[in-house]
Design a protein around this motif. Structure first.
Motif, mmCIF file in Angstrom:
data_model
loop_
_atom_site.group_PDB
_atom_site.id
_atom_site.type_symbol
_atom_site.label_atom_id
_atom_site.label_comp_id
_atom_site.label_asym_id
_atom_site.label_seq_id
_atom_site.Cartn_x
_atom_site.Cartn_y
_atom_site.Cartn_z
ATOM 1 N N SER A 37 0.833 -1.208 0.000
ATOM 2 C CA SER A 37 0.000 0.000 0.000
ATOM 3 C C SER A 37 0.867 1.257 0.000
ATOM 4 O O SER A 37 0.579 2.215 -0.737
ATOM 5 C CB SER A 37 -0.916 -0.015 1.226
ATOM 6 O OG SER A 37 -1.741 1.121 1.225
ATOM 7 N N THR A 38 1.936 1.253 0.783
ATOM 8 C CA THR A 38 2.842 2.404 0.830
ATOM 9 C C THR A 38 3.513 2.617 -0.517
ATOM 10 O O THR A 38 3.608 3.753 -1.007
ATOM 11 C CB THR A 38 3.905 2.201 1.930
ATOM 12 O OG1 THR A 38 3.231 2.047 3.184
ATOM 13 C CG2 THR A 38 4.876 3.367 1.985
ATOM 14 N N VAL A 39 3.958 1.536 -1.147
ATOM 15 C CA VAL A 39 4.606 1.625 -2.458
ATOM 16 C C VAL A 39 3.624 2.144 -3.498
ATOM 17 O O VAL A 39 3.963 3.015 -4.307
ATOM 18 C CB VAL A 39 5.204 0.255 -2.870
ATOM 19 C CG1 VAL A 39 5.558 0.219 -4.348
ATOM 20 C CG2 VAL A 39 6.415 -0.073 -2.003
ATOM 21 N N LYS A 40 2.404 1.647 -3.478
ATOM 22 C CA LYS A 40 1.410 2.090 -4.461
ATOM 23 C C LYS A 40 1.079 3.574 -4.285
ATOM 24 O O LYS A 40 0.880 4.289 -5.265
ATOM 25 C CB LYS A 40 0.135 1.242 -4.372
ATOM 26 C CG LYS A 40 0.342 -0.193 -4.783
ATOM 27 C CD LYS A 40 0.872 -0.269 -6.194
ATOM 28 C CE LYS A 40 1.223 -1.674 -6.594
ATOM 29 N NZ LYS A 40 1.913 -1.707 -7.881
ATOM 30 N N GLN A 99 -3.604 1.720 -6.196
ATOM 31 C CA GLN A 99 -3.401 2.429 -4.937
ATOM 32 C C GLN A 99 -4.677 2.380 -4.096
ATOM 33 O O GLN A 99 -4.618 2.131 -2.895
ATOM 34 C CB GLN A 99 -2.986 3.886 -5.207
ATOM 35 C CG GLN A 99 -2.581 4.665 -3.962
ATOM 36 C CD GLN A 99 -3.755 5.202 -3.157
ATOM 37 O OE1 GLN A 99 -4.811 5.529 -3.704
ATOM 38 N NE2 GLN A 99 -3.580 5.279 -1.840
ATOM 39 N N ARG A 100 -5.810 2.589 -4.730
ATOM 40 C CA ARG A 100 -7.080 2.559 -3.990
ATOM 41 C C ARG A 100 -7.357 1.165 -3.439
ATOM 42 O O ARG A 100 -7.779 1.014 -2.291
ATOM 43 C CB ARG A 100 -8.225 3.016 -4.890
ATOM 44 C CG ARG A 100 -8.207 4.505 -5.147
ATOM 45 C CD ARG A 100 -9.388 4.944 -5.958
ATOM 46 N NE ARG A 100 -9.321 6.383 -6.196
ATOM 47 C CZ ARG A 100 -10.001 6.993 -7.134
ATOM 48 N NH1 ARG A 100 -10.803 6.315 -7.929
ATOM 49 N NH2 ARG A 100 -9.889 8.297 -7.286
ATOM 50 N N GLY A 105 -7.110 -2.617 1.248
ATOM 51 C CA GLY A 105 -6.747 -3.991 1.605
ATOM 52 C C GLY A 105 -7.325 -5.028 0.661
ATOM 53 O O GLY A 105 -7.437 -6.202 1.019
ATOM 54 N N SER A 106 -7.684 -4.629 -0.559
ATOM 55 C CA SER A 106 -8.278 -5.539 -1.544
ATOM 56 C C SER A 106 -7.178 -6.162 -2.406
ATOM 57 O O SER A 106 -6.869 -5.669 -3.493
ATOM 58 C CB SER A 106 -9.275 -4.779 -2.431
ATOM 59 O OG SER A 106 -10.272 -4.197 -1.652
ATOM 60 N N PHE A 107 -6.604 -7.247 -1.928
ATOM 61 C CA PHE A 107 -5.496 -7.886 -2.635
ATOM 62 C C PHE A 107 -5.920 -9.209 -3.265
ATOM 63 O O PHE A 107 -5.222 -10.196 -3.188
ATOM 64 C CB PHE A 107 -4.318 -8.110 -1.673
ATOM 65 C CG PHE A 107 -3.706 -6.836 -1.179
ATOM 66 C CD1 PHE A 107 -2.824 -6.143 -1.983
ATOM 67 C CD2 PHE A 107 -4.024 -6.325 0.066
ATOM 68 C CE1 PHE A 107 -2.251 -4.961 -1.546
ATOM 69 C CE2 PHE A 107 -3.461 -5.142 0.521
ATOM 70 C CZ PHE A 107 -2.575 -4.463 -0.288
#
Length: 158
Positions: A37-40, A99-100, A105-107
């Protein structure tokens, strides 16, 4: 000075695309969702710099080319146009959606399918920008083209 600025903008764009891809791969191999998430998020912020550097590369390239319309220049112009279409039409939307999704948390499968599209588009853009960089070095005489060897004539070059 114009050539140096053009080269700097192109090098920055190439480095950013490669950095975005590498950081995504590393984050996903580590598998920590917070890191992904941080990277995105960082990529989405960096996309602004990338878009500006690509625009500056294209604009400065047009200025450098002037009225010249040789085959190498036409090829570079076609590549940068394709790169822009892929970047603005595929990579930026992918970066926003990824990113969204990562922030939510939608992985799931959709996230990774979009990620694969982004990797393919990024790979194509790295290739196209690299080819333009190489051709720019050839146009300025900084590197020379290797002579092609004629078929059936060992040691003879065109």
């Amino acid at each position: 000075m114009k050539r140096r600025m053009h080269a700097a903008f192109g090098a920055l764009a190439l480095a950013l695309i490669a950095l975005f891809m590498l950081s995504s791969v590393v984050a996903e191999l580590i598998g920590d969702h917070r890191l992904i998430s941080t990277v995105k998020t960082a990529i989405l912020i960096g996309v602004v710099v990338l878009v500006l550097s690509m625009a500056a590369t294209g604009g400065s390239g047009r200025v450098l080319a002037g009225k010249a319309r040789g085959p190498a220049i036409k090829t570079k112009q076609k590549r940068i146009a394709v790169t822009a279409v892929i970047g603005l039409g595929v990579l930026v939307p992918c970066a926003i959606v990824l990113q969204r999704m990562a922030a939510d948390g939608s992985f799931g499968t959709t996230f990774y399918l979009i990620q694969m599209v982004e990797f393919i588009g990024g790979g194509v853009n790295i290739t196209l920008v690299s080819l333009n960089f190489r051709d720019g070095l050839r146009l300025t005489g900084r590197i020379r083209r290797k002579p092609r060897v004629l078929a059936g004539a060992p040691g003879r070059a065109e």
